[in-house]
Design an enzyme around this catalytic site. Structure first.
Site, PDB file in Angstrom:
ATOM      1  CG  ASN A   1      -1.792   1.213   1.321  1.00 25.79           C
ATOM      2  OD1 ASN A   1      -1.331   2.298   1.673  1.00 25.79           O
ATOM      3  ND2 ASN A   1      -3.077   1.052   1.015  1.00 25.79           N
TER       4      ASN A   1
ATOM      5  CE  LYS B   1      -2.561   5.102   0.857  1.00 23.88           C
ATOM      6  NZ  LYS B   1      -3.104   4.729  -0.482  1.00 23.88           N
TER       7      LYS B   1
ATOM      8  CG  ASP C   1      -5.321   0.872   3.812  1.00 22.03           C
ATOM      9  OD1 ASP C   1      -5.829   1.354   4.834  1.00 22.03           O
ATOM     10  OD2 ASP C   1      -5.353   1.445   2.709  1.00 22.03           O
TER      11      ASP C   1
END
Length: 253
Positions: A25, A59, A214
């Site tokens: 991720n 992110k 995640d």
């Protein structure tokens, strides 16, 4: 748009049985992302799949400000460039601000991927060579894959974000993070391949339980080859990429 980008777009659009967008991720470290790229490239090369490596430098769209975000634009792009050169693979990553897009296009010379609703794809047709990814409202409706084909560009099933459960996990020290239904990733992936998508997007991690972002919706590297083998087999027997010719003339005995 340069010739190399056009060539990549055409390769993805004609990939058989499908191409794979995969990776952790977020960039946790240069060592980790290089190691993941090495393993994933080895698996896809063995299985004959076109790979686009995925990882995020930032992110920013986190549920909590306390969540891990990654190395940032400058350091993150340096690491992704090393991955691209070392393993000779195209890269896909997240963009949160327009100024970041300029830096990315300079580095990767590639086309953007738009996460639009299937009902909104017509609004982005004026953009250069989009790739449509379906994870708009975290619910996978297989009918969308059929409708999105009308855009005449690669359709990618995001089989990991589609199983996120926002704000379901409490973090140590306060805050929350996304939960998820990892066990259903094969279910969504099998459906998408049977319907005949052009590509599969999945986030993959070598230690999902320790992933800083995640983790509940990252597929274990341990099982990546096993799942891809099954998906290739499903694609081999499915006619999902072909329109069904329905005969509406009266049936006669």
């Amino acid at each position: 748009m340069d010739s190399s980008s056009t060539m990549l777009f055409n390769q993805l659009k004609t990939s058989k049985p499908f191409f794979l967008m995969a990776g952790p991720n977020v960039i946790e470290s240069e060592e980790h992302v290089m190691r993941m790229a090495n393993h994933i490239k080895a698996i896809t090369s063995k299985l004959g799949l076109q790979l686009v490596f995925k990882s995020s430098f930032d992110k920013a769209n986190r549920t909590s400000f306390k969540s891990f975000r990654g190395p940032g634009l400058v350091e993150g792009l340096k690491i992704l460039e090393k991955v691209k050169v070392a393993y000779d693979i195209p890269i896909v990553t997240d963009v949160h601000e327009s100024i970041q897009l300029v830096e990315l296009l300079i580095l990767f010379r590639s086309q953007p991927s738009y996460a639009d609703s299937c009902r909104d794809w017509k609004n982005c047709q004026h953009k250069e060579r989009p790739i449509l990814c379906s994870f708009y409202d975290l619910i996978v409706d297989p009918r969308n894959f059929e409708w999105m084909r009308e855009a005449n560009c690669p359709v990618v099933a995001d089989v990991t974000h589609s199983l996120q459960q926002p704000a379901r996990r409490k973090l140590e020290g306060g805050g929350v993070a996304s939960g998820g239904l990892r066990e259903l990733i094969p279910c969504i992936a099998r459906t998408a391949v049977a319907v005949g998508v052009d590509g599969i997007f999945m986030e993959v991690h070598d230690d999902p339980l320790r992933a800083p972002v995640d983790g509940p919706t990252q597929w274990p590297l341990h099982h990546l080859e096993e799942l891809l083998e099954e998906l290739i087999a499903i694609a081999g027997v499915s006619k999902g990429k072909q329109s069904f010719k329905i005969d509406l003339t009266p049936f006669r005995d």
